[in-house]
Design an enzyme around this catalytic site. Structure first.
Site, PDB file in Angstrom:
ATOM      1  N   GLY A 111      48.286 -69.758 -29.649  1.00 31.27           N
ATOM      2  CA  GLY A 111      48.378 -71.145 -30.122  1.00 31.27           C
ATOM      3  C   GLY A 111      49.217 -71.999 -29.187  1.00 31.27           C
ATOM      4  N   ALA A 112      48.929 -71.878 -27.883  1.00 30.37           N
ATOM      5  CA  ALA A 112      49.764 -72.578 -26.884  1.00 30.37           C
ATOM      6  C   ALA A 112      49.118 -73.866 -26.384  1.00 30.37           C
ATOM      7  CB  ALA A 112      50.060 -71.643 -25.709  1.00 30.37           C
ATOM      8  N   SER A 113      48.042 -74.285 -27.037  1.00 31.43           N
ATOM      9  CA  SER A 113      47.381 -75.527 -26.603  1.00 31.43           C
ATOM     10  C   SER A 113      48.143 -76.762 -27.066  1.00 31.43           C
ATOM     11  CB  SER A 113      45.943 -75.565 -27.127  1.00 31.43           C
ATOM     12  OG  SER A 113      45.897 -75.266 -28.512  1.00 31.43           O
ATOM     13  N   ARG A 114      48.926 -76.618 -28.128  1.00 33.81           N
ATOM     14  CA  ARG A 114      49.614 -77.782 -28.705  1.00 33.81           C
ATOM     15  C   ARG A 114      50.988 -77.375 -29.241  1.00 33.81           C
ATOM     16  NH1 ARG A 114      47.389 -79.382 -33.263  1.00 33.81           N
ATOM     17  NH2 ARG A 114      45.972 -77.649 -33.595  1.00 33.81           N
ATOM     18  N   SER A 158      59.132 -69.217 -40.386  1.00 33.87           N
ATOM     19  CA  SER A 158      59.440 -70.591 -40.796  1.00 33.87           C
ATOM     20  C   SER A 158      60.569 -70.552 -41.814  1.00 33.87           C
ATOM     21  CB  SER A 158      58.218 -71.240 -41.447  1.00 33.87           C
ATOM     22  OG  SER A 158      58.594 -72.444 -42.088  1.00 33.87           O
ATOM     23  N   ALA A 176      54.083 -67.446 -48.127  1.00 32.65           N
ATOM     24  CA  ALA A 176      53.787 -66.005 -48.189  1.00 32.65           C
ATOM     25  C   ALA A 176      53.494 -65.466 -46.791  1.00 32.65           C
ATOM     26  CB  ALA A 176      52.591 -65.757 -49.113  1.00 32.65           C
ATOM     27  N   LYS A 215      54.613 -66.590 -43.963  1.00 31.46           N
ATOM     28  CA  LYS A 215      55.813 -66.594 -43.119  1.00 31.46           C
ATOM     29  C   LYS A 215      56.839 -65.565 -43.593  1.00 31.46           C
ATOM     30  CE  LYS A 215      54.318 -69.633 -40.231  1.00 31.46           C
ATOM     31  NZ  LYS A 215      54.009 -69.228 -38.850  1.00 31.46           N
ATOM     32  N   ASN A 269      52.544 -67.283 -32.082  1.00 27.57           N
ATOM     33  CA  ASN A 269      52.901 -68.632 -32.529  1.00 27.57           C
ATOM     34  C   ASN A 269      51.776 -69.320 -33.297  1.00 27.57           C
ATOM     35  OD1 ASN A 269      54.306 -71.447 -32.117  1.00 27.57           O
ATOM     36  ND2 ASN A 269      52.246 -71.624 -31.234  1.00 27.57           N
ATOM     37  N   TYR A 285      51.304 -70.589 -47.245  1.00 30.15           N
ATOM     38  CA  TYR A 285      52.066 -70.655 -45.992  1.00 30.15           C
ATOM     39  C   TYR A 285      53.383 -69.876 -46.108  1.00 30.15           C
ATOM     40  CZ  TYR A 285      54.240 -72.901 -41.896  1.00 30.15           C
ATOM     41  OH  TYR A 285      54.863 -73.151 -40.692  1.00 30.15           O
ATOM     42  N   ILE A 291      59.948 -79.346 -37.398  1.00 27.77           N
ATOM     43  CA  ILE A 291      59.796 -79.661 -35.972  1.00 27.77           C
ATOM     44  C   ILE A 291      58.689 -80.712 -35.808  1.00 27.77           C
ATOM     45  CG2 ILE A 291      59.351 -78.688 -33.668  1.00 27.77           C
ATOM     46  CD1 ILE A 291      61.833 -77.414 -35.063  1.00 27.77           C
TER      47      ILE A 291
HETATM   48  P1  NAP Z   1      50.365 -77.254 -34.299  1.00 30.37           P
HETATM   49  O1  NAP Z   1      50.954 -78.373 -33.508  1.00 30.37           O
HETATM   50  O2  NAP Z   1      49.458 -77.563 -35.421  1.00 30.37           O
HETATM   51  O3  NAP Z   1      49.659 -76.227 -33.285  1.00 30.37           O
HETATM   52  C1  NAP Z   1      49.075 -75.055 -33.789  1.00 30.37           C
HETATM   53  C2  NAP Z   1      48.602 -74.199 -32.657  1.00 30.37           C
HETATM   54  O4  NAP Z   1      48.060 -72.995 -33.210  1.00 30.37           O
HETATM   55  C3  NAP Z   1      47.494 -74.853 -31.837  1.00 30.37           C
HETATM   56  O5  NAP Z   1      47.701 -74.576 -30.479  1.00 30.37           O
HETATM   57  C4  NAP Z   1      46.230 -74.167 -32.359  1.00 30.37           C
HETATM   58  O6  NAP Z   1      45.221 -74.021 -31.366  1.00 30.37           O
HETATM   59  C5  NAP Z   1      46.767 -72.790 -32.675  1.00 30.37           C
HETATM   60  N1  NAP Z   1      45.913 -72.074 -33.628  1.00 30.37           N
HETATM   61  C6  NAP Z   1      45.622 -72.395 -34.913  1.00 30.37           C
HETATM   62  N2  NAP Z   1      44.777 -71.501 -35.440  1.00 30.37           N
HETATM   63  C7  NAP Z   1      44.524 -70.583 -34.481  1.00 30.37           C
HETATM   64  C8  NAP Z   1      43.744 -69.410 -34.414  1.00 30.37           C
HETATM   65  N3  NAP Z   1      43.030 -68.972 -35.471  1.00 30.37           N
HETATM   66  N4  NAP Z   1      43.706 -68.698 -33.254  1.00 30.37           N
HETATM   67  C9  NAP Z   1      44.433 -69.119 -32.182  1.00 30.37           C
HETATM   68  N5  NAP Z   1      45.186 -70.228 -32.182  1.00 30.37           N
HETATM   69  C10 NAP Z   1      45.237 -70.948 -33.320  1.00 30.37           C
HETATM   70  O7  NAP Z   1      51.542 -76.362 -34.944  1.00 30.37           O
HETATM   71  P2  NAP Z   1      53.073 -76.206 -34.533  1.00 30.37           P
HETATM   72  O8  NAP Z   1      53.857 -77.133 -35.369  1.00 30.37           O
HETATM   73  O9  NAP Z   1      53.224 -76.199 -33.072  1.00 30.37           O
HETATM   74  O10 NAP Z   1      53.356 -74.743 -35.116  1.00 30.37           O
HETATM   75  C11 NAP Z   1      53.368 -73.593 -34.295  1.00 30.37           C
HETATM   76  C12 NAP Z   1      53.916 -72.429 -35.105  1.00 30.37           C
HETATM   77  O11 NAP Z   1      55.220 -72.735 -35.582  1.00 30.37           O
HETATM   78  C13 NAP Z   1      53.087 -72.113 -36.341  1.00 30.37           C
HETATM   79  O12 NAP Z   1      53.064 -70.721 -36.564  1.00 30.37           O
HETATM   80  C14 NAP Z   1      53.844 -72.810 -37.457  1.00 30.37           C
HETATM   81  O13 NAP Z   1      53.596 -72.230 -38.697  1.00 30.37           O
HETATM   82  C15 NAP Z   1      55.263 -72.599 -36.980  1.00 30.37           C
HETATM   83  N6  NAP Z   1      56.204 -73.548 -37.553  1.00 30.37           N
HETATM   84  C16 NAP Z   1      56.092 -74.889 -37.333  1.00 30.37           C
HETATM   85  C17 NAP Z   1      57.021 -75.744 -37.902  1.00 30.37           C
HETATM   86  C18 NAP Z   1      56.966 -77.236 -37.712  1.00 30.37           C
HETATM   87  O14 NAP Z   1      57.766 -77.943 -38.356  1.00 30.37           O
HETATM   88  N7  NAP Z   1      56.122 -77.777 -36.867  1.00 30.37           N
HETATM   89  C19 NAP Z   1      58.044 -75.235 -38.709  1.00 30.37           C
HETATM   90  C20 NAP Z   1      58.113 -73.871 -38.907  1.00 30.37           C
HETATM   91  C21 NAP Z   1      57.202 -73.027 -38.325  1.00 30.37           C
HETATM   92  P3  NAP Z   1      43.894 -74.957 -31.252  1.00 30.37           P
HETATM   93  O15 NAP Z   1      44.347 -76.391 -31.405  1.00 30.37           O
HETATM   94  O16 NAP Z   1      43.397 -74.621 -29.891  1.00 30.37           O
HETATM   95  O17 NAP Z   1      42.973 -74.521 -32.347  1.00 30.37           O
END
Ligand code: NAP
Length: 246
Positions: A11-14, A141, A156, A158, A89, A154, A187
């Protein structure tokens, strides 16, 4: 520094994964940028890394698919000969109140967030055991520790990540492989951008440091856990949450 290390970031695209990939590259690692749907975004991350003079590759794989993860990891090992760092991730949300949540929304979140991490560890850990070295970092998380109304699926997933991290840490420790989790708080990424202003305001009032975190804050923690300096740390959950879960 992560000079010469081979790092896989799912999940490193975004968002956070993107920041982790950029940080690892800055520290000298070759980074495999996994993505699911956002090929253009993944390519941008690759180009940004290459512009810094580091090497990067993109790889499409839906981490919730066990068989595809087997192929993904096997191809990385074939190409690079090793995997030094694996960051699980990739993650999604499908929020909704418990009594209204569909089975599909529950399963989809568990399959991506929790089973996705199992799938890659299942295949990458064999290689790491052979190497007698490796770093696995799983994105948990604050919600997996504290719970959150509207996020039973979600939370569950995490909380599951934390259990998976500790069990894997115990299994892999004897061969020098460490497994840790990071528990980010709130974040600023696409995942949280969609939340209503009211929810954001309520969230910030619960953060002792009084502001949302940035993806780079999480990336810095990941770089530390991936480093040689962190060799004596395993089975831990590092909170990057502005003090939310203390
Ligand atoms: P995000 O901006 O929505 O990005 C999610 C990333 O996961 C994207 O690169 C997406 O890829 C990839 N992804 C989703 N489903 C996938 C799959 N089935 N296979 C491979 N890649 C997949 O999310 P983020 O906020 O950066 O979150 C990243 C991680 O941190 C997650 O595990 C999230 O639960 C955790 N987290 C985030 C926060 C927060 O506040 N943002 C807080 C706690 C934990 P594509 O776009 O290419 O599909």
């Amino acid at each position: 520094m992560l000079t010469g290390k081979i790092a896989v970031v799912t999940g490193a695209s975004r968002g956070i994964g993107r920041a982790v990939a950029l940080k690892f590259a800055k520290e000298g690692a070759s980074v495999i940028i996994n993505y699911n749907g956002s090929q253009d975004k993944a390519l941008e991350v690759k180009q940004e890394i290459e512009a810094q003079g580091q090497s990067a590759a993109i790889y499409q794989c839906d981490v919730s698919d066990f068989d595809k993860c087997e192929t993904f990891i096997a191809e990385i090992i074939k190409e690079y000969g090793r995997i030094d760092i694996l960051v699980n991730n990739a993650g999604i949300t499908r929020d909704g109140l418990l009594m209204k949540m569909s089975e599909e929304d529950f399963d989809k979140v568990i399959d991506t967030n929790l089973k996705g991490a199992f799938n890659t560890i299942r295949f990458a850990s064999r290689q790491m055991l052979k190497q007698r070295a490796g770093r696995i970092i799983n994105m948990a998380s604050v919600v997996g520790v504290m719970g959150n109304a509207g996020q039973t699926n979600y939370a569950a997933s995490k909380a599951g990540i934390i259990g998976l991290t500790k069990a894997a840490a115990r299994e892999l420790a004897s061969r020098g492989v460490t497994v840790n989790a990071i528990a980010p708080g709130f974040i600023e990424t696409d995942m949280t951008k969609i939340l209503p202003e009211k929810v954001k305001e309520a969230s910030v009032s619960q953060i002792p440091l009084g502001k949302f975190g940035q993806a780079e804050h999480v990336a810095a923690a990941a770089a530390f856990l991936a480093s040689e300096e962190a060799e004596y740390i395993t089975g831990q959950v590092l909170h990057v949450d502005g003090g939310m879960a203390m």
